[in-house]
Design a protein around this motif. Structure first.
Motif: not given
Length: 101
Positions: A41-65
């Motif tokens: 599996e080709d993982l985007n590790v940096q993306g997995m560790m990044a915190k969402p920006k406040p107020g940003a749209f979080l698709p696909n249930g990303a708020s739970r992630k």
């Protein structure tokens, strides 16, 4: 840096490179001999560790992630929908296997 020291450092770095290459060769040889198929599996590790920006749209249930990077020490995964619990690595393997070639 004295010439003798440069040569010693170069030899040491070459030795480290050789040991790493040998280890990787032995590991990949063992993996291919012991398994019928390998899926990677080709993982985007940096993306997995990044915190969402406040107020940003979080698709696909990303708020739970959001806490993913903090919760990696927890080796168990529980389905919020069904309550099923399993080891994260087993769950990942079950998800990757059908998509492998």
């Amino acid at each position: 840096m004295p010439a003798g020291l440069n040569k010693s450092v170069a030899q040491l770095l070459e030795r480290i490179s050789t040991v790493r290459r040998d280890f990787l060769h032995k590991l990949t040889h063992r993996l291919t001999c012991e398994n019928q198929a390998l899926a990677i599996e080709d993982l985007n590790v940096q993306g997995m560790m990044a915190k969402p920006k406040p107020g940003a749209f979080l698709p696909n249930g990303a708020s739970r992630k959001r806490g993913l990077s903090r919760s990696l020490a927890d080796r168990r995964w529980q389905s919020p929908e069904y309550g099923t619990e399993m080891l994260r690595d087993i769950n990942a393997a079950l998800n990757i296997a059908p998509r492998s070639v």
